[in-house]
Design an enzyme around this catalytic site. Structure first.
Site, short mmCIF file in Angstrom:
data_model
loop_
_atom_site.label_atom_id
_atom_site.label_comp_id
_atom_site.label_asym_id
_atom_site.label_seq_id
_atom_site.Cartn_x
_atom_site.Cartn_y
_atom_site.Cartn_z
N ARG A 26 -7.69 0.25 4.96
CA ARG A 26 -6.58 0.34 4.00
C ARG A 26 -7.00 -0.11 2.59
O ARG A 26 -6.23 -0.74 1.86
CB ARG A 26 -5.37 -0.46 4.51
CG ARG A 26 -4.09 0.38 4.44
CD ARG A 26 -2.87 -0.37 4.95
NE ARG A 26 -2.82 -0.48 6.39
CZ ARG A 26 -2.25 -1.48 7.07
NH1 ARG A 26 -1.66 -2.47 6.42
NH2 ARG A 26 -2.24 -1.48 8.38
N ARG A 30 -1.17 -0.20 -1.15
CA ARG A 30 -0.15 -0.76 -2.04
C ARG A 30 -0.58 -1.99 -2.81
O ARG A 30 0.09 -2.39 -3.76
CB ARG A 30 1.09 -1.12 -1.21
CG ARG A 30 2.03 0.06 -1.02
CD ARG A 30 3.37 -0.41 -0.48
NE ARG A 30 3.30 -0.69 0.94
CZ ARG A 30 4.22 -1.37 1.62
NH1 ARG A 30 5.27 -1.89 0.99
NH2 ARG A 30 4.10 -1.57 2.92
N ARG A 39 2.47 6.39 -6.30
CA ARG A 39 3.56 6.54 -5.34
C ARG A 39 4.90 6.73 -6.04
O ARG A 39 5.73 7.55 -5.63
CB ARG A 39 3.60 5.31 -4.44
CG ARG A 39 4.83 5.30 -3.57
CD ARG A 39 4.54 4.82 -2.19
NE ARG A 39 5.75 4.88 -1.41
CZ ARG A 39 5.91 4.29 -0.25
NH1 ARG A 39 4.94 3.60 0.26
NH2 ARG A 39 7.04 4.40 0.40
N ASP A 76 -2.30 9.54 7.23
CA ASP A 76 -1.59 8.70 8.19
C ASP A 76 -2.15 8.97 9.57
O ASP A 76 -2.62 10.08 9.85
CB ASP A 76 -0.09 9.01 8.15
CG ASP A 76 0.69 7.98 8.93
OD1 ASP A 76 0.88 6.87 8.40
OD2 ASP A 76 1.08 8.25 10.08
N TYR A 153 3.29 5.59 19.75
CA TYR A 153 4.31 6.00 18.77
C TYR A 153 5.13 7.18 19.29
O TYR A 153 6.33 7.27 19.05
CB TYR A 153 3.63 6.38 17.45
CG TYR A 153 3.08 5.21 16.68
CD1 TYR A 153 3.92 4.41 15.90
CD2 TYR A 153 1.73 4.89 16.71
CE1 TYR A 153 3.42 3.33 15.19
CE2 TYR A 153 1.22 3.81 16.00
CZ TYR A 153 2.07 3.04 15.23
OH TYR A 153 1.57 1.96 14.54
#
Lengths: 363, 363
Positions: A26, A30, A39, A76, A153
Site C-alpha cells: 500500500r 491515502r 481521489r 483492488d 469476501y
C-alpha cells in the site's frame, strides 16, 4: 527494454545485489497528500481503480518521493469477483462489499472465470500504461487476492471479524466451498497470466485471511490452492537470460498474514518468494525455508509511528535478522512491511525507512 | 466444602480424570436468552458486572443448561484500570472505552494499585456470593486481563485495530511503557490474590493482545510480565491435600490469543496451564510443552456455526489431537474454545459440544 534498477527481480531470484531492495505494501495510498488530491478529483476509490490513466498516476506517485525498488499496480484485490458479477461497492469507512454474495452450491455453480481482456480490460490497460510510463525505471508488480481470501469476501459479502459464514460453509458443505475455491483458482491464474502478458514483471498473491484458519482448515482450504497457482501459473523460462535485458521469468510472491506456521510447506509450493508478516522473526523464517525461496518482509507497519531513530533501529534489526538466518548473507531478501500502510502514516517516516534499508544493506 | 465435580482442577494438575472437563470462554453471555433478559432488567453491562447478585445470577446461567465443569466469574477484564481512575464506559456496538487514557510518562506515574477490598469490593463480593451459590457443584474461576492487554486498552483508550498508539509508545518511550506494565503487573497480582482469598479456585490471565506483537516486542512487553505473575502470585501449597477436600493450591492458567510461537517459554513461566487458540494443533502444543503444563483449548469458536454433526467431528478431532501429542493420554487437557463465544451462537450447539466432549473422552 533495459531495466535501470533490477535489484528487486535479482533479489527474488536470490542473486547478489548492491543493496537490499525495498517496496511497501500500500505504498500508493491515502497517507500521500497527492493521492488524496487525485481521489478528490476522481470521486471514488473504484473510479480511480477502473481508470487506467488515474491508476497509472497513483502507481507512480510514491516513486516520485521515495527511492523504491518496485512499483505495484494500483488496483483492488476484489476486481475478479466483481467481474464475476458479484457487484463490488464501497461504503466510506466500512471497506469493500458485494451486492450479491455467494452462499450456497447453486450460486457457486453459476460462477465462471471472467474474460480478462474484456471484463478486466481496465486492469490490463493500466498495466500496459504503467509499464510505458515507468520506462524501465523499476519493475512493476501485478497482483491478485488468493482463492481463499477472495472466497472470504465473496461468501461474507464484505469484511468480517470472525468469518462465521464462510467457516459454517466449510463445515456444512465443504464440497461447495471447494468448488468456489477451484473457480477462484482458475480465475486467479488467468488474471495473473493476463497481467504478465500485459507487462507485469513480478506477481504477488495476497492471502490476507489464511491466518484466520486452524492448521487443518488452512491445509484444506488455502494452502492447496496457493500451491496450484504456483505450479500451474506459466511464468517463463528459468533461469532468465543474463544481462540487462528484461527477464523472461516472472517470479511469484505468495504473501500471507499469519503464514508463519506454514513456511516449510509454502517454500515447497513452487513460488519463488514468500511474503511474511511481523509475527515471525526473519532469521527463523530464513532458517526454516533454507534458501528455497526469497523472503519479503516483514516490519510491523505500526513501527512507522515511531520516531525516525526508532524506525532506523527497527529497519536495521529486520535486515540483520534476515542475514543471521541466511548464513550471514543479505541476498534473497526484499524489504517490506508485514502488512499494508495506514492512512495516518507520515510520508517523512517512509523516507527514513527507505533510506535506512539502502544505507544499512549496502554491500 | 467438598467439590462434587473436581475434574477441572484435577486436569489442571494433570491428574487422571473420568472424562475431559469442559468450560467455554464467555459461556455466560448474550447468546443465552436468560442473559439478555437479565440485561434488560439491569440496564447495562457495567451495571450487571458491578452488582454482585446479578453477576452471580449470570455466572450460574450456563450451568443450569449445560454439563459444564467450571464456572467463571462474570466480570470485565477492565475493572482494574477502571479502579485506577481511567473511567470505563461502554458505547453500544463499540466495545469498552476509557474516559482518561494514559499516554505519557506523567500520566503513567500517577497510577497506583487499587485497594481490592474497597475499590474492587464488588468483584470480591461477587466471588464470595458465587462460591456460596455454587455450593461445591463445580469450581469457580477468577480472572484478570494481562498487563500488556490492560495496557493496550489504557493507552489506546479502547479497542484498536493496529495498536498504533501503544506501539508508538513502545518505540518512543519504552521506559514509560515498562512503568505502566509494572504497575499493571502489581495490580493483576493483587487482584488475582484477592479473588483467590474471596474463594476463586482457579485463576486465568487473558493475554488477548499479546499476539499482535512481533516476537521481539512480545518477549520485551508481554512475556516477562506474565512470567512475573506466574512466579510471584501466591497460590498455596503444591501438591494440594488429597481427597475430596478443597485443594489449597489454586492453579493459574495463562491464556493468549496468538501465543503459539511462545509455548515453550510460557510452559517455563511457572503457570500450571496454558490456554491456546485454534491457530496451533493441540498435538503440536502438547508435544512442545512436554507435560510441563496442562493445556486448555482450542476449538475455533466459529465451529459452533456448524451443524451438530460437524461440531461433533470437530470436538473429537481436538480431543484426539491433544491425546496424540500427549503420549496417547487425555490427562492434562481442559476442553475449551480458542476464544470467547459470540452473541449469535446457538445454545443448542453448545449443548452438542459439551455432550460430545464428555462422551468421546470417557475413560
Amino acid at each position: 527494454m533495459t531495466l535501470k534498477n533490477d535489484r528487486f527481480l535479482r533479489a527474488l531470484r536470490r542473486e547478489p545485489v548492491d543493496r537490499t531492495p525495498v517496496w511497501l505494501m500500500r505504498q500508493a495510498g491515502r497517507y500521500l497528500p497527492e493521492y488524496r488530491a487525485t481521489r478528490q478529483r476522481a470521486g471514488s476509490f473504484l473510479a480511480m481503480a477502473q481508470n487506467p490513466e488515474i491508476a497509472c498516476e497513483i502507481t507512480l506517485q510514491p516513486l516520485a518521493r521515495f527511492d523504491l525498488d518496485a512499483a505495484i499496480l494500483f488496483s483492488d484485490i476484489l476486481t475478479v469477483p466483481d467481474a464475476m458479477g458479484l457487484g463490488l461497492y464501497f461504503v466510506e469507512g466500512e471497506g469493500p462489499k458485494f451486492r450479491s454474495p455467494v452462499r450456497d452450491a447453486a450460486a457457486i455453480s453459476r460462477l465462471a472465470v471472467p474474460d480478462m481482456e474484456t471484463e478486466l480490460r481496465y486492469v490490463m490497460d493500466a498495466v500496459r500504461l504503467i509499464r510505458r510510463e515507468l520506462d524501465g525505471r523499476v519493475p512493476l508488480i501485478g497482483f491478485s487476492g488468493s482463492p481463499w481470501t477472495l472466497a472470504c469476501y465473496m461468501v461474507e459479502g464484505g469484511g468480517s471479524e470472525n468469518f462465521a459464514t464462510i467457516k459454517a460453509l466449510a463445515l456444512n458443505d465443504p464440497a461447495a466451498l471447494h468448488a468456489l475455491l477451484s473457480v477462484n483458482t482458475d480465475a486467479v491464474i488467468a488474471y495473473l497470466s493476463a497481467q504478465r502478458a500485459a507487462g507485469a514483471q513480478a506477481l504477488q498473491v495476497f492471502d490476507t485471511w489464511g491466518g484466520a484458519l486452524s492448521p487443518a482448515m488452512y491445509r484444506e482450504f488455502s494452502l492447496p490452492y496457493l500451491t496450484r497457482i504456483a505450479r500451474e501459473l506459466e511464468r517463463g523460462i528459468e533461469p532468465p537470460r543474463q544481462g540487462g535485458e528484461d527477464a523472461e521469468h516472472t517470479p511469484l510472491i505468495v504473501f500471507g498474514k499469519g503464514n508463519a506456521p506454514y513456511l516449510e510447506e509454502l517454500a515447497a509450493s513452487g513460488a519463488e518468494a514468500l511474503g511474511v508478516d511481523w509475527l515471525v522473526e526473519l532469521s527463523e523464517a530464513a532458517r526454516r525455508t533454507q534458501g528455497k525461496v526469497a523472503l519479503q518482509g516483514n516490519l510491523d507497519p505500526t513501527m512507522l509511528y515511531g520516531s525516525p531513530d526508532a524506525i532506523r533501529t527497527q529497519v536495521r534489526n529486520a535486515l540483520d535478522s534476515y542475514a543471521a538466518g541466511n548464513g550471514g548473507s543479505r541476498d534473497g531478501h526484499v524489504f517490506n512491511l508485514g502488512h499494508g500502510m495506514s492512512p495516518d502514516m507520515n510520508p517523512e517516516h517512509v523516507a527514513v525507512l527507505v533510506e535506512e534499508v539502502h544505507a544499512h544493506s549496502a554491500r
